[in-house]
Design a protein around this motif. Sequence first.
Motif, mmCIF file in Angstrom:
data_model
loop_
_atom_site.group_PDB
_atom_site.id
_atom_site.type_symbol
_atom_site.label_atom_id
_atom_site.label_comp_id
_atom_site.label_asym_id
_atom_site.label_seq_id
_atom_site.Cartn_x
_atom_site.Cartn_y
_atom_site.Cartn_z
ATOM 1 N N LEU A 1 44.390 41.310 49.985
ATOM 2 C CA LEU A 1 43.681 40.066 50.288
ATOM 3 C C LEU A 1 42.247 40.227 49.782
ATOM 4 N N ARG A 2 41.855 39.300 48.918
ATOM 5 C CA ARG A 2 40.530 39.412 48.305
ATOM 6 C C ARG A 2 39.790 38.082 48.421
ATOM 7 N N ILE A 3 38.555 38.162 48.889
ATOM 8 C CA ILE A 3 37.675 37.005 48.991
ATOM 9 C C ILE A 3 36.569 37.153 47.953
ATOM 10 N N GLY A 4 36.306 36.081 47.222
ATOM 11 C CA GLY A 4 35.188 36.055 46.281
ATOM 12 C C GLY A 4 34.314 34.856 46.582
ATOM 13 N N ALA A 5 33.095 35.097 47.006
ATOM 14 C CA ALA A 5 32.196 34.018 47.418
ATOM 15 C C ALA A 5 31.042 33.881 46.445
ATOM 16 N N VAL A 6 30.668 32.635 46.168
ATOM 17 C CA VAL A 6 29.481 32.348 45.357
ATOM 18 C C VAL A 6 28.498 31.587 46.231
ATOM 19 N N LEU A 7 27.340 32.185 46.465
ATOM 20 C CA LEU A 7 26.266 31.513 47.187
ATOM 21 C C LEU A 7 25.226 31.077 46.173
ATOM 22 N N ALA B 1 41.562 42.309 57.758
ATOM 23 C CA ALA B 1 42.464 43.453 57.663
ATOM 24 C C ALA B 1 43.279 43.620 58.947
ATOM 25 N N LEU B 2 42.618 43.517 60.081
ATOM 26 C CA LEU B 2 43.311 43.748 61.342
ATOM 27 C C LEU B 2 44.138 42.547 61.773
ATOM 28 N N MET C 1 31.883 47.484 52.215
ATOM 29 C CA MET C 1 33.012 48.029 52.969
ATOM 30 C C MET C 1 34.284 47.310 52.534
ATOM 31 N N VAL C 2 35.300 48.089 52.209
ATOM 32 C CA VAL C 2 36.610 47.553 51.858
ATOM 33 C C VAL C 2 37.660 48.264 52.706
ATOM 34 N N ARG C 3 38.836 47.693 52.732
ATOM 35 C CA ARG C 3 39.973 48.456 53.241
ATOM 36 C C ARG C 3 40.828 48.807 52.036
#
Length: 337
Positions: free
Chosen positions: A152-158, A224-225, A183-185
């Motif tokens: 699961l990957r999130i990519g955010a643009v602010l 993750a959890l 921090m990654v899992r």
Amino acid sequence: MGQPESVLILGGTGQAGARAAAFLRQWHPALPLTIAGRDIGRARRVADELGTATAVTTDLRRGDLGLPADHHYSAVIAALWDNHLNGLRYAQRRGLPYLSISSGLTDIAPEVVAGAHRTGAAPILLASHYCAGTVVLAALHSARPFDRIDNLRIGAVLDDQDTGGPAGRADLQRWSTATSAGMVRRDGVFTWISGPGAQADVRSVDGTVVPAQSIAILDVPSLALATDAPDVRFDFAVGESAGRRRGEPASFEVRIDIEGAGRGGAPLGTSSYLVHPAGQCPLTALGIALGTERLLGLRGDAVAQGIHTPETLLDPAYAVERMTEAGAVFIDVSGVG
């Protein structure tokens, strides 16, 4: 259930606090609200626009917040950094639910310890996630078709012109000073990464690739959890948003990529965007309002004492419904790249 006392919103004159109050007023017209800020004139203007609201000044350096002893509240909402934790202690001494959004992954330890010291106190909602937990809830909603999630990957643009008011900019500066590592899992292990391993690209909704890096953010352990995914990552880019590239106001955009297996065990992958044309403030405010509504028992069962995060209290489907009402758009780009 009787009419609750007023909700005390610390930082209620800021962008996120004032907008959260407006959502609460829209959903619950009779709910009393108290707008707290350093400038009483500004607080009164926000309160007057809301109706059924009062204005007060507060001093976060004081244990009593500078409030009269005869003032009573139903919850304390910290829409700014509660740097002395006096807002939290004020809530705990009075048995009031408390919500915070500005501590971040690197600063939640004092809140967690304070919660442990007062185990019989009212619930604490730690919502220092991106946009107060709305991105986590959107990702969990996107994860519904999966029986197993592998990645699961999130990519955010602010947008660099959409970093919020002074408090929001101070939060970003504080978090970046605390750590430049992400921090990654990875393979089921929460891991700190830095240097080239933390670098990444985020593809904007219009196809533009924006340089990014993995950051230390609560969304990673929450997702993750909640999903049991062994690999979770949140990459964050600051730059020009797709909205501004079109000559419009700064927009908010987050890409959500999920890989795993569907109900029958067949491989499944989805990619989607959560976009808001008005930037990050509406979704941050919405996250605050959703958490407040839940803590007050205005939706769902009573919340137990202890420490909570948004995904443990809020229904993703309901949150997505509210996001859409507030102008957010979900775009499915699965198979597009």
